[in-house]
Motif scaffolding. Structure first.
Motif, PDB file in Angstrom:
ATOM      1  N   GLU A 207       0.809  -1.217   0.000  1.00  0.00           N
ATOM      2  CA  GLU A 207       0.000   0.000   0.000  1.00  0.00           C
ATOM      3  C   GLU A 207       0.848   1.274   0.000  1.00  0.00           C
ATOM      4  O   GLU A 207       1.080   1.874   1.049  1.00  0.00           O
ATOM      5  CB  GLU A 207      -0.983   0.006   1.165  1.00  0.00           C
ATOM      6  N   PRO A 208       1.275   1.739  -1.168  1.00  0.00           N
ATOM      7  CA  PRO A 208       1.971   3.023  -1.217  1.00  0.00           C
ATOM      8  C   PRO A 208       1.066   4.176  -0.802  1.00  0.00           C
ATOM      9  O   PRO A 208      -0.104   4.237  -1.205  1.00  0.00           O
ATOM     10  CB  PRO A 208       2.385   3.157  -2.682  1.00  0.00           C
ATOM     11  N   MET A 209       1.611   5.057   0.031  1.00  0.00           N
ATOM     12  CA  MET A 209       0.968   6.302   0.443  1.00  0.00           C
ATOM     13  C   MET A 209       1.906   7.426   0.034  1.00  0.00           C
ATOM     14  O   MET A 209       3.028   7.518   0.546  1.00  0.00           O
ATOM     15  CB  MET A 209       0.723   6.304   1.951  1.00  0.00           C
ATOM     16  N   VAL A 210       1.471   8.252  -0.920  1.00  0.00           N
ATOM     17  CA  VAL A 210       2.343   9.203  -1.591  1.00  0.00           C
ATOM     18  C   VAL A 210       1.703  10.582  -1.535  1.00  0.00           C
ATOM     19  O   VAL A 210       0.472  10.706  -1.641  1.00  0.00           O
ATOM     20  CB  VAL A 210       2.586   8.761  -3.056  1.00  0.00           C
ATOM     21  N   VAL A 211       2.525  11.624  -1.367  1.00  0.00           N
ATOM     22  CA  VAL A 211       2.009  12.983  -1.197  1.00  0.00           C
ATOM     23  C   VAL A 211       2.682  13.938  -2.178  1.00  0.00           C
ATOM     24  O   VAL A 211       3.787  13.687  -2.667  1.00  0.00           O
ATOM     25  CB  VAL A 211       2.212  13.472   0.253  1.00  0.00           C
ATOM     26  N   LEU A 212       2.005  15.039  -2.446  1.00  0.00           N
ATOM     27  CA  LEU A 212       2.532  16.035  -3.375  1.00  0.00           C
ATOM     28  C   LEU A 212       3.743  16.766  -2.811  1.00  0.00           C
ATOM     29  O   LEU A 212       4.591  17.216  -3.571  1.00  0.00           O
ATOM     30  CB  LEU A 212       1.451  17.061  -3.730  1.00  0.00           C
ATOM     31  N   GLY A 213       3.792  16.907  -1.502  1.00  0.00           N
ATOM     32  CA  GLY A 213       4.850  17.706  -0.893  1.00  0.00           C
ATOM     33  C   GLY A 213       5.716  16.910   0.055  1.00  0.00           C
ATOM     34  O   GLY A 213       6.139  15.785  -0.231  1.00  0.00           O
ATOM     35  N   ASP A 214       5.955  17.500   1.212  1.00  0.00           N
ATOM     36  CA  ASP A 214       6.797  16.878   2.224  1.00  0.00           C
ATOM     37  C   ASP A 214       6.058  15.694   2.849  1.00  0.00           C
ATOM     38  O   ASP A 214       4.864  15.790   3.142  1.00  0.00           O
ATOM     39  CB  ASP A 214       7.128  17.916   3.304  1.00  0.00           C
ATOM     40  N   PRO A 215       6.730  14.565   3.086  1.00  0.00           N
ATOM     41  CA  PRO A 215       6.043  13.402   3.644  1.00  0.00           C
ATOM     42  C   PRO A 215       5.787  13.480   5.145  1.00  0.00           C
ATOM     43  O   PRO A 215       5.209  12.540   5.713  1.00  0.00           O
ATOM     44  CB  PRO A 215       6.992  12.248   3.323  1.00  0.00           C
ATOM     45  N   ALA A 216       6.174  14.565   5.800  1.00  0.00           N
ATOM     46  CA  ALA A 216       5.913  14.686   7.236  1.00  0.00           C
ATOM     47  C   ALA A 216       4.412  14.731   7.490  1.00  0.00           C
ATOM     48  O   ALA A 216       3.659  15.410   6.782  1.00  0.00           O
ATOM     49  CB  ALA A 216       6.579  15.947   7.790  1.00  0.00           C
ATOM     50  N   THR A 217       3.969  14.000   8.515  1.00  0.00           N
ATOM     51  CA  THR A 217       2.544  13.918   8.828  1.00  0.00           C
ATOM     52  C   THR A 217       2.287  14.234  10.295  1.00  0.00           C
ATOM     53  O   THR A 217       3.197  14.265  11.119  1.00  0.00           O
ATOM     54  CB  THR A 217       1.990  12.515   8.523  1.00  0.00           C
ATOM     55  N   ALA A 218       1.021  14.446  10.603  1.00  0.00           N
ATOM     56  CA  ALA A 218       0.550  14.619  11.975  1.00  0.00           C
ATOM     57  C   ALA A 218      -0.744  13.833  12.127  1.00  0.00           C
ATOM     58  O   ALA A 218      -1.448  13.584  11.139  1.00  0.00           O
ATOM     59  CB  ALA A 218       0.320  16.091  12.286  1.00  0.00           C
ATOM     60  N   TRP A 233      -1.830  17.507  -0.836  1.00  0.00           N
ATOM     61  CA  TRP A 233      -2.731  16.367  -0.969  1.00  0.00           C
ATOM     62  C   TRP A 233      -1.987  15.050  -1.114  1.00  0.00           C
ATOM     63  O   TRP A 233      -0.795  15.019  -1.435  1.00  0.00           O
ATOM     64  CB  TRP A 233      -3.671  16.597  -2.144  1.00  0.00           C
ATOM     65  N   ALA A 234      -2.743  13.976  -0.894  1.00  0.00           N
ATOM     66  CA  ALA A 234      -2.177  12.630  -0.816  1.00  0.00           C
ATOM     67  C   ALA A 234      -2.988  11.654  -1.654  1.00  0.00           C
ATOM     68  O   ALA A 234      -4.148  11.917  -2.007  1.00  0.00           O
ATOM     69  CB  ALA A 234      -2.158  12.169   0.638  1.00  0.00           C
ATOM     70  N   ALA A 235      -2.374  10.506  -1.952  1.00  0.00           N
ATOM     71  CA  ALA A 235      -3.070   9.390  -2.601  1.00  0.00           C
ATOM     72  C   ALA A 235      -2.636   8.090  -1.936  1.00  0.00           C
ATOM     73  O   ALA A 235      -1.527   7.978  -1.409  1.00  0.00           O
ATOM     74  CB  ALA A 235      -2.767   9.351  -4.097  1.00  0.00           C
ATOM     75  N   HIS A 236      -3.525   7.095  -1.988  1.00  0.00           N
ATOM     76  CA  HIS A 236      -3.297   5.814  -1.310  1.00  0.00           C
ATOM     77  C   HIS A 236      -3.960   4.714  -2.139  1.00  0.00           C
ATOM     78  O   HIS A 236      -5.163   4.787  -2.420  1.00  0.00           O
ATOM     79  CB  HIS A 236      -3.913   5.878   0.093  1.00  0.00           C
TER      80      HIS A 236
END
Length: 271
Positions: A207-218, A233-236
């Motif tokens: 399950e790739p979880m990929v984001v447009l910007g920085d991969p840092a999350t909260a 934004w993100a995609a999964h």
């Protein structure tokens, strides 16, 4: 079934049970993809998912899992994963990642897709395409005698080749079978030739979880919803997969993955 270093190995008959669960998940995601539209709430999607899963004689994997209240995770825009379905109204131009699990006779299926509602920016469309392509690259890179790191490396390489996207490292794929989450972890970044060996009867959720910007999350105050820190934004995308001598068998794809694998020139290991 036996366990080596905590890894569950399924018999062919048990994999058939996982296929039944996977088909429930695949059909539920297709139902949701066809139904989702602006004006619906994420709670509406969740109710439809639960009805579809239970109507197939299965049980939602997610509902009650560690206290999670929904039958799906519905993550919108900058929400990457684990979004709790509720009263959020979906708007034209949103993207929603839908993660779904089902249990049939004690065996689990788990898959996810990201859906755009109407027209979305081109960079978001490309992000979704890159994420789904990375999932299939990982599936095709697996094979009997290969290693989990081969999958991780293929996912990472596919994403890197597509552009300057961020790949989540703290959230990973996993083994799946008689429980939804099992060893081994399946990172979306890694070195080829490393990690546990892929053997007959191993099943993995990639399950790739990929984001447009920085991969840092909260994580939000609900203790579930994971969002990007920079608000981009993100995609999964996710499938549950096993491998045979002939190639991958995608347990949560309605056709077992045949069409997509053929387009890649990869073998097909389903039955």
């Amino acid at each position: 079934m036996f366990r080596e270093r905590g890894i569950e190995i399924k018999t062919p008959e048990q994999l058939d049970g996982m296929r039944r669960a996977g088909l429930v998940v695949g059909r539920t995601l297709e139902t949701l993809r066809s139904a989702v539209r602006p004006g619906m709430t994420t709670g509406d999607l969740d109710a439809l998912a639960e009805d579809t899963i239970r109507g197939a004689g299965a049980t939602p994997s997610f509902k009650g899992y560690l206290g999670f209240p929904g039958s799906i995770c519905a993550s919108v825009n900058d929400e990457v994963v684990h979004g709790i379905p509720g009263d959020r109204v979906l708007q034209d131009g949103d993207v929603v990642s839908i993660d779904c699990g089902a249990i049939v006779d004690g065996w689990h299926g788990d898959a996810a897709t990201t859906v755009a509602l109407g027209a979305v920016p081109e960079d978001v469309t490309r992000l979704m395409e890159a994420t789904e392509e990375a999932l299939w690259a990982g599936i095709a890179a697996g094979g009997l005698g290969r290693r989990v790191g081969d999958i991780s490396h293929a996912v990472e390489s596919s994403v890197r080749a597509a552009g300057g996207y961020g790949i989540l490292e703290d959230y990973v794929g996993h083994g799946i079978g008689s429980a939804m989450h099992q060893p081994p972890n399946v990172p979306n970044i890694g070195r080829a030739g490393k990690g546990p060996k892929i053997v007959p009867g191993l099943a993995l959720a990639i399950e790739p979880m990929v984001v447009l910007g920085d991969p840092a999350t909260a994580t939000l105050e609900d203790d579930w919803t994971v969002v990007t820190r920079d608000g981009r934004w993100a995609a999964h995308f996710e499938h549950s997969v096993t491998w045979t001598e002939a190639g991958p068998w995608v347990l949560t794809a309605l056709d077992g993955g045949q069409q997509r694998l053929a387009a890649m020139g990869a073998g097909y290991g389903g039955r």
